[in-house]
Motif scaffolding. Structure first.
Motif, PDB file in Angstrom:
ATOM      1  N   THR A 971     -41.827  22.808  15.547  1.00 23.83           N
ATOM      2  CA  THR A 971     -42.007  24.133  15.142  1.00 23.83           C
ATOM      3  C   THR A 971     -41.785  24.050  13.391  1.00 23.83           C
ATOM      4  O   THR A 971     -41.723  22.810  12.861  1.00 23.83           O
ATOM      5  CB  THR A 971     -40.640  25.085  15.517  1.00 23.83           C
ATOM      6  OG1 THR A 971     -39.473  24.176  15.125  1.00 23.83           O
ATOM      7  CG2 THR A 971     -40.727  25.144  17.004  1.00 23.83           C
ATOM      8  N   PRO A 973     -39.189  25.107  10.448  1.00 29.15           N
ATOM      9  CA  PRO A 973     -37.962  25.480  10.187  1.00 29.15           C
ATOM     10  C   PRO A 973     -37.974  27.015   9.669  1.00 29.15           C
ATOM     11  O   PRO A 973     -38.628  27.596   9.007  1.00 29.15           O
ATOM     12  CB  PRO A 973     -37.424  24.734   8.893  1.00 29.15           C
ATOM     13  CG  PRO A 973     -38.251  23.613   9.099  1.00 29.15           C
ATOM     14  CD  PRO A 973     -39.639  24.007   9.529  1.00 29.15           C
ATOM     15  N   SER A 974     -36.972  27.938  10.430  1.00 29.83           N
ATOM     16  CA  SER A 974     -36.676  29.181  10.134  1.00 29.83           C
ATOM     17  C   SER A 974     -35.954  29.399   8.700  1.00 29.83           C
ATOM     18  O   SER A 974     -35.254  28.500   8.088  1.00 29.83           O
ATOM     19  CB  SER A 974     -35.719  29.839  11.099  1.00 29.83           C
ATOM     20  OG  SER A 974     -34.548  29.066  11.372  1.00 29.83           O
ATOM     21  N   GLU A 975     -35.610  30.474   8.256  1.00 29.95           N
ATOM     22  CA  GLU A 975     -34.843  30.771   7.118  1.00 29.95           C
ATOM     23  C   GLU A 975     -33.355  30.478   7.185  1.00 29.95           C
ATOM     24  O   GLU A 975     -32.703  29.849   6.352  1.00 29.95           O
ATOM     25  CB  GLU A 975     -34.950  32.165   6.711  1.00 29.95           C
ATOM     26  CG  GLU A 975     -36.508  32.654   6.081  1.00 29.95           C
ATOM     27  CD  GLU A 975     -36.727  32.067   4.921  1.00 29.95           C
ATOM     28  OE1 GLU A 975     -35.825  32.062   3.963  1.00 29.95           O
ATOM     29  OE2 GLU A 975     -37.839  31.914   4.472  1.00 29.95           O
ATOM     30  N   SER A 976     -32.772  30.431   8.320  1.00 27.77           N
ATOM     31  CA  SER A 976     -31.580  30.335   8.524  1.00 27.77           C
ATOM     32  C   SER A 976     -31.363  28.517   8.513  1.00 27.77           C
ATOM     33  O   SER A 976     -30.053  28.519   8.359  1.00 27.77           O
ATOM     34  CB  SER A 976     -30.817  30.624   9.706  1.00 27.77           C
ATOM     35  OG  SER A 976     -31.704  30.253  10.809  1.00 27.77           O
ATOM     36  N   GLU A 977     -32.020  27.832   8.571  1.00 25.00           N
ATOM     37  CA  GLU A 977     -31.930  26.354   8.432  1.00 25.00           C
ATOM     38  C   GLU A 977     -31.897  26.031   6.846  1.00 25.00           C
ATOM     39  O   GLU A 977     -31.544  24.745   6.756  1.00 25.00           O
ATOM     40  CB  GLU A 977     -33.032  25.789   9.479  1.00 25.00           C
ATOM     41  CG  GLU A 977     -33.064  26.082  10.630  1.00 25.00           C
ATOM     42  CD  GLU A 977     -33.971  25.526  11.554  1.00 25.00           C
ATOM     43  OE1 GLU A 977     -33.963  24.161  11.881  1.00 25.00           O
ATOM     44  OE2 GLU A 977     -35.074  26.267  11.574  1.00 25.00           O
ATOM     45  N   ASN A 978     -32.228  26.605   6.359  1.00 23.53           N
ATOM     46  CA  ASN A 978     -31.907  26.594   4.585  1.00 23.53           C
ATOM     47  C   ASN A 978     -32.658  25.341   4.225  1.00 23.53           C
ATOM     48  O   ASN A 978     -32.384  24.506   3.377  1.00 23.53           O
ATOM     49  CB  ASN A 978     -30.564  26.349   4.253  1.00 23.53           C
ATOM     50  CG  ASN A 978     -29.758  27.687   4.336  1.00 23.53           C
ATOM     51  OD1 ASN A 978     -30.259  28.714   4.165  1.00 23.53           O
ATOM     52  ND2 ASN A 978     -28.392  27.444   5.001  1.00 23.53           N
ATOM     53  N   HIS A 980     -35.523  24.851   2.053  1.00 27.73           N
ATOM     54  CA  HIS A 980     -36.395  25.596   1.028  1.00 27.73           C
ATOM     55  C   HIS A 980     -37.236  24.731   0.552  1.00 27.73           C
ATOM     56  O   HIS A 980     -37.325  24.367  -0.716  1.00 27.73           O
ATOM     57  CB  HIS A 980     -35.453  26.090   0.145  1.00 27.73           C
ATOM     58  CG  HIS A 980     -34.293  27.006   0.650  1.00 27.73           C
ATOM     59  ND1 HIS A 980     -34.680  28.034   1.314  1.00 27.73           N
ATOM     60  CD2 HIS A 980     -33.021  26.933   0.656  1.00 27.73           C
ATOM     61  CE1 HIS A 980     -33.469  29.036   1.576  1.00 27.73           C
ATOM     62  NE2 HIS A 980     -32.424  28.038   1.217  1.00 27.73           N
ATOM     63  N   LYS A 986     -40.438  20.768  11.945  1.00 28.90           N
ATOM     64  CA  LYS A 986     -39.238  20.635  12.723  1.00 28.90           C
ATOM     65  C   LYS A 986     -39.528  20.045  14.234  1.00 28.90           C
ATOM     66  O   LYS A 986     -40.525  20.335  14.939  1.00 28.90           O
ATOM     67  CB  LYS A 986     -38.267  21.577  12.719  1.00 28.90           C
ATOM     68  CG  LYS A 986     -37.185  21.610  13.618  1.00 28.90           C
ATOM     69  CD  LYS A 986     -36.385  22.879  13.681  1.00 28.90           C
ATOM     70  CE  LYS A 986     -35.580  22.996  14.617  1.00 28.90           C
ATOM     71  NZ  LYS A 986     -34.852  23.951  14.706  1.00 28.90           N
ATOM     72  N   TYR A 995     -36.176  16.762  10.640  1.00 31.90           N
ATOM     73  CA  TYR A 995     -37.250  17.443   9.791  1.00 31.90           C
ATOM     74  C   TYR A 995     -38.041  16.494   9.051  1.00 31.90           C
ATOM     75  O   TYR A 995     -37.411  15.458   8.296  1.00 31.90           O
ATOM     76  CB  TYR A 995     -36.280  18.199   8.657  1.00 31.90           C
ATOM     77  CG  TYR A 995     -35.595  19.495   9.209  1.00 31.90           C
ATOM     78  CD1 TYR A 995     -36.081  20.712   9.440  1.00 31.90           C
ATOM     79  CD2 TYR A 995     -33.895  19.073   9.507  1.00 31.90           C
ATOM     80  CE1 TYR A 995     -35.170  21.624  10.172  1.00 31.90           C
ATOM     81  CE2 TYR A 995     -33.453  20.014  10.208  1.00 31.90           C
ATOM     82  CZ  TYR A 995     -33.859  21.130  10.688  1.00 31.90           C
ATOM     83  OH  TYR A 995     -33.166  22.348  10.965  1.00 31.90           O
TER      84      TYR A 995
END
Length: 1032
Positions: A971, A973-978, A980, A986, A995
């Motif tokens: 997948t 990474p989502s925003e919540s995984e920070n 940036h 992932k 990651y």
């Protein structure tokens, strides 16, 4: 829950560490509320004959006491155990976990509760913790002494010899006689002492863990293993004994089993006063009545036995704990008793997910001075049993397994406080779960500390793929391995999370071997590098050609350099075979060395390392590819010889034991990170890679581009070569796969025959008298094999049976058996019921089996006999066979194969998937994120054979670690995984997350593409045109 005063406990005698967890709860579940109030002391007699006292609230249910004991021992698989005590009528009964303890034990001061094994699994290898197997071994020892486990003198002596080996170590006649004189394991032991010592002499070098495993291996095949007899009478008044086991209800006359009622046949169990009733499912072939009736001594005896049957049925047959029935409004009818706790499936799943910490322990009765941790070094002679929980592949639950290195400097660099684990004391370590003695380097909770490269310090290769899981007891392997013998091939690959009960083992990506400070990249450095190099897509396509060419050249060197040098030192290969192999591979290696040099020179110009790039003359790659592909056509004569090379090498191995041993040993070398035959097929795989590269380049360029014409011409040239050799490649791939599977299977005679095609392999559950049992299935175009995990050092699967596909039918049978994703396979002489883990897996198997049935029907007739002797499923080794079973069965130490990855991850793999994997290979640099910081580490990564192999740089000769990807999810990474950063993907499997970061949009998309091909098996098998079977 234990007493607060400072005194030795059972846990301390076992060397266990204190643990605040509750062993019988699911991961993340909270412990039951403990009622407040006055405390009462309960005395518990452990299996090592010591007594412990636990203080519990007066109103506490039995589960609180049971969990306190398991927690005290750090026992993860506590659900196999129970607490029994004498009731007011002096009848031994099991403690009900739902009822308050004080309502069951009326006078606790005068009662000693026994902690004993309650549920004996059908296969002792399902016990995944060494501590659990040790406690089971103590139970067997206790049953022998009490006369409950009866067997012949030979088996008794063999059992005791393993107990003696675990207690005093290797054979010494004087010490043995003294020990046997002081310790009476059975009544009238004197008559067997000579035979016990004779067997003990054969266990030299066997560790206590191995002795436990061998003890259980023999005990579980005895008819009275785990049996508790309950006196009863049948309808004619004949005295009999009833017993309950994992398979169902058993009927004994004396100590001889005369009948058995499998759970699958039982429709209902009930009791009415002193009568115990078994209602069977209707069966036209059975002579039994619909309902069987047995008379027991009293209602209490009858009810007690009924409860035990209910619990056994729920534990072994259900997927989850049964829900309580709603209470009736007015009148209750029948007993409200139900099974409480996790089922065996839930226990296995929990331990496989690794939601617990591993602890060290010391055996109370063992006089062996060395205290072995759960990762102690296995003995080289007895690798078919768990090496004192030595899991070089042992499941990391972090999943990347690390190369064993016994050097103190290495361990010190990676685990600063490993010394805290050298003692079996109960003091908690702030960083638990670390392995020592050659298995672990650090835990995933720790952040990596940069350390100097110690690759040169690694110890020499040793034949030691030590894994309790892969070789035997524990069905778990560690996931990403830096190996100490051969490189982690798919053959050598270490497995994973699904794979072991062991605690947090280190990730190789977290190991000092992969944490050279020079490899750590800061964001500023990365930004500068990005600005310096070209950004157009064509450049990155050309760069992919260079990176994959580097890997291909290294693979050729495995044959032309490493293998050739090894062959020259051994007189094991005929001269004709030597000439055939090396005369065809050396021209390839020479040509591709020049090819790579030209590509790298062009990239250097493209990147602006000279002024030539200003004119744009060198910002292309099509002309270089066209020139070399045209020259490559002259090598077609060598490529066509690969079929002959593969067949002649296999014939040589078949006819020469010396050559077979040589090739097997070579595969154990680090540089041979894949099966040897795979390297022989690499030149054909590479042609497809060139074709894909040129297709992407032509798709990218507009027709007006200066490089389009050369690129299109190169694509036409390579497409012609691929078309000429593709059919031959498929035949060779099938041939190679059959030989690879032949090495994986034990009990085969003629797997590799002309016309046989491999279709799919994978893990399914087979419904038998013992319930659902995991089996490994191998599907070919004429036959279906089902096997179980072998107990040998060779990591082979033991064949249980085979079904010819000619005349077979397949049908879904979920409703008939009440098992999800269930299929019934009906052959001409045998039918089996199997269940897949998911609906998708069932659909894959259904389609492929149906396709194989159609192929078999079109063939001339039934398949030839596959096995010399086809043992029926669940047909155990006889006791007489066990008595001659050597401690070290096989010296053949093969690396773990892709079949084992499918076994442990509950996945399947088709021939189409394998062909796709050959096309979807990739190499290049990736940045891997550290677990607990914002740092990124640069690694050279090679993706091939469903696995990622990690190197420090492309110049390394062998990988440091590997990560098998079957079963993983891919997948972003989502925003919540920070995270940036750009171009990050992932990888995660259950609780294991990694990651990785690519250098450009193109490389990011390519990594996503190839990894996705490995993380999800294809749902359709369409690789071959089955009109042309790949016979050879």
């Amino acid at each position: 829950m234990g007493e607060t005063e400072q005194r030795p406990t059972a846990g301390s005698r076992l060397g266990a560490q204190e643990n605040a967890g509750i062993s019988t709860l699911e991961h993340g579940q909270k412990p039951p509320m403990t009622p407040p109030g006055k405390l009462v002391s309960i005395k518990i007699q452990m299996l090592d004959d010591t007594q412990e006292t636990f203080d519990i609230p007066q109103r506490a249910p039995g589960k609180v006491l049971h969990d306190a004991v398991c927690n005290h021992l750090n026992l993860v698989e506590g659900d196999y155990f129970g607490l029994e005590f004498p009731d007011n009528k002096k009848m031994m009964v099991w403690l009900d976990l739902l009822k308050p303890v004080m309502k069951q034990i009326r006078r606790p001061k005068h009662v000693v509760v026994k902690f004993v094994v309650k549920f004996f699994p059908p296969d002792h290898a399902q016990l995944q913790e060494e501590l659990t197997r040790y406690l089971f071994a103590l139970q067997v020892k206790q049953d022998l002494a009490q006369g409950r486990l009866t067997c012949n003198d030979t088996s008794t002596a063999l059992l005791i010899s393993h107990i003696v080996q675990s207690e005093i170590g290797d054979f010494d006649e004087t010490i043995d006689r003294e020990h046997l004189a002081k310790n009476k394991y059975i009544p009238h032991q004197e008559a067997l002492e000579d035979k016990i010592m004779e067997f003990h002499r054969n266990h030299m070098g066997q560790t206590p863990a191995e002795s436990d495993f061998q003890l259980l291996e023999i005990a579980c095949r005895l008819e009275m293993y785990g049996i508790r007899l309950h006196p009863a009478k049948d309808r004619e008044g004949t005295k009999i004994n009833l017993a309950v086991a994992n398979t169902g209800i058993l009927v004994f006359q004396g100590h001889t089993k005369i009948n058995a009622f499998n759970w699958a046949k039982v429709r209902k169990l009930s009791f009415k006063r002193k009568r115990f009733l078994i209602k069977l499912r209707p069966d036209v072939n059975s002579s039994f009545q619909d309902t069987l009736e047995f008379l027991m001594a009293s209602r209490d005896f009858c009810k007690s036995f009924w409860k035990i049957c209910v619990e056994h049925h729920a534990f072994f047959r259900l997927f989850e704990e049964p829900k309580p029935k709603p209470k009736p409004v007015l009148f209750s009818r029948g007993s409200s008793f139900r099974f409480s706790g996790r089922t065996q499936k839930q226990v296995l799943d929990y331990v496989k997910e690794g939601g617990h910490k591993k602890v060290q322990f010391e055996r109370k009765h063992s006089k062996i001075h060395s205290i072995r941790s759960l990762t102690a070094q296995p003995s080289e002679q007895h690798t078919e049993v768990p090496k004192e929980s030595a899991r070089a592949y042992g499941d990391d639950n972090d999943a990347v397994a690390v190369q064993s290195s016994r050097q103190a400097k290495e361990l010190k660099a990676s685990t600063e406080d490993t010394g805290q684990h050298k003692s079996p004391s109960l003091k908690k370590s702030p960083k638990e779960g670390r392995k020592v003695d050659g298995a672990v380097v650090s835990t995933v909770e720790e952040e990596e500390e940069p350390s100097k490269d110690r690759m040169q310090q690694n110890r020499p290769q040793s034949q030691q793929p030590s894994t309790a899981g892969s070789l035997t007891g524990s069905p778990h392997l560690s996931e990403l391995s830096i190996n100490s013998q051969g490189g982690p091939s798919v053959a050598n690959m270490t497995l994973s999370p699904n794979l072991s009960p062991d605690a947090k083992q280190s990730s190789p990506l977290v190991s000092p071997l992969l944490n050279d400070p020079s490899c750590i990249r800061t964001d500023d450095e990365e930004e500068v590098k990005r600005k310096r190099f070209p950004t157009e897509k064509a450049y990155f396509i050309a760069k992919e050609a260079a990176t994959t060419e580097r890997t291909y050249l290294k693979d050729l060197e495995v044959i032309t350099s490493w293998f050739q040098n090894a062959v020259s030192k051994e007189d094991c290969m005929p001269e004709t075979l030597k000439n055939l192999i090396f005369s065809n591979f050396e021209p390839l290696h020479k040509f591709h060395t020049g090819f790579l040099k030209e590509i790298e020179q062009r990239l250097a110009l493209w990147e602006g390392r000279s002024n030539a790039h200003i004119k744009g003359d060198y910002q292309r790659i099509g002309d270089v590819m066209l020139k070399n592909i045209q020259n490559m056509k002259q090598l077609t004569i060598h490529l066509r010889k690969h079929n002959e090379i593969l067949m002649e090498l296999e014939n040589g191995i078949k006819n020469s034991r010396k050559l077979e041993t040589f090739c097997r040993d070579f595969e154990l070398q680090k540089v041979c990170y894949l099966p040897l035959n795979t390297f022989l097929l690499r030149p054909l795989h590479r042609l497809m890679h060139y074709k894909q590269i040129m297709e992407r380049l032509c798709k990218h360029y507009p027709p007006s581009h200066t490089d389009f014409r050369d690129s299109r011409a190169a694509l036409a040239e390579i497409s012609e070569m691929v078309a000429q050799l593709h059919g031959n490649m498929i035949k060779m791939e099938n041939f190679q796969k059959l030989h690879e599977l032949k090495k994986d299977l034990m009990g085969m005679d003629n797997l590799v025959i002309p016309g046989r095609e491999f279709i799919r392999l994978g893990s399914l559950s087979k419904l038998s008298g013992k319930g659902l049992q995991q089996r490994m299935f191998f599907l070919f175009n004429d036959i279906l094999l089902y096997t179980s995990r072998g107990l040998t050092a060779s990591n082979q699967f033991k064949v249980h049976g085979h079904l010819p596909l000619y005349g077979m039918t397949i049908e879904e049978s979920e409703e008939e058996w009440g098992v999800p994703h269930c299929l019934t396979l009906r052959g001409q002489h045998q039918s089996i019921v199997v269940a897949a883990s998911t609906r998708a897996e069932m659909d894959k198997w259904t389609e492929d089996i149906q396709m194989a049935i159609d192929l078999a029907e079109k063939s001339s007739g039934p398949a030839p006999e596959l096995l010399a002797s086809s043992p029926p499923d669940n047909n155990p080794l006889s006791v007489s066979d066990c008595s001659s079973l050597p401690a070290g069965l096989i010296s053949d130490q093969r690396p773990v194969s892709i079949s084992y990855v499918c076994w442990y991850r509950m996945q399947s793999l088709s021939f189409y998937d394998i062909l796709q994997s050959n096309e979807n290979q990739l190499s290049g640099n990736l940045l891997r994120k550290f677990k607990n910081s914002n740092g990124w580490q640069k690694l050279w990564v090679v993706f091939t054979n469903f696995c990622m192999f990690f190197y420090k740089s492309h110049q390394d000769n062998h990988p440091l670690a590997s990560l098998p990807l079957l079963g993983y999810s891919l997948t972003i990474p989502s925003e919540s995984e920070n995270i940036h950063k750009d171009y990050v993907f992932k990888l995660h499997f259950k609780s294991h997350v990694y990651y990785f970061r690519a250098e450009s949009e193109y490389t990011f998309e390519r990594w996503m593409e190839v990894i996705r091909s490995a993380t999800s098996s294809a749902s359709r098998t369409r690789a071959l045109s089955h009109k042309e079977p790949h016979a050879y």
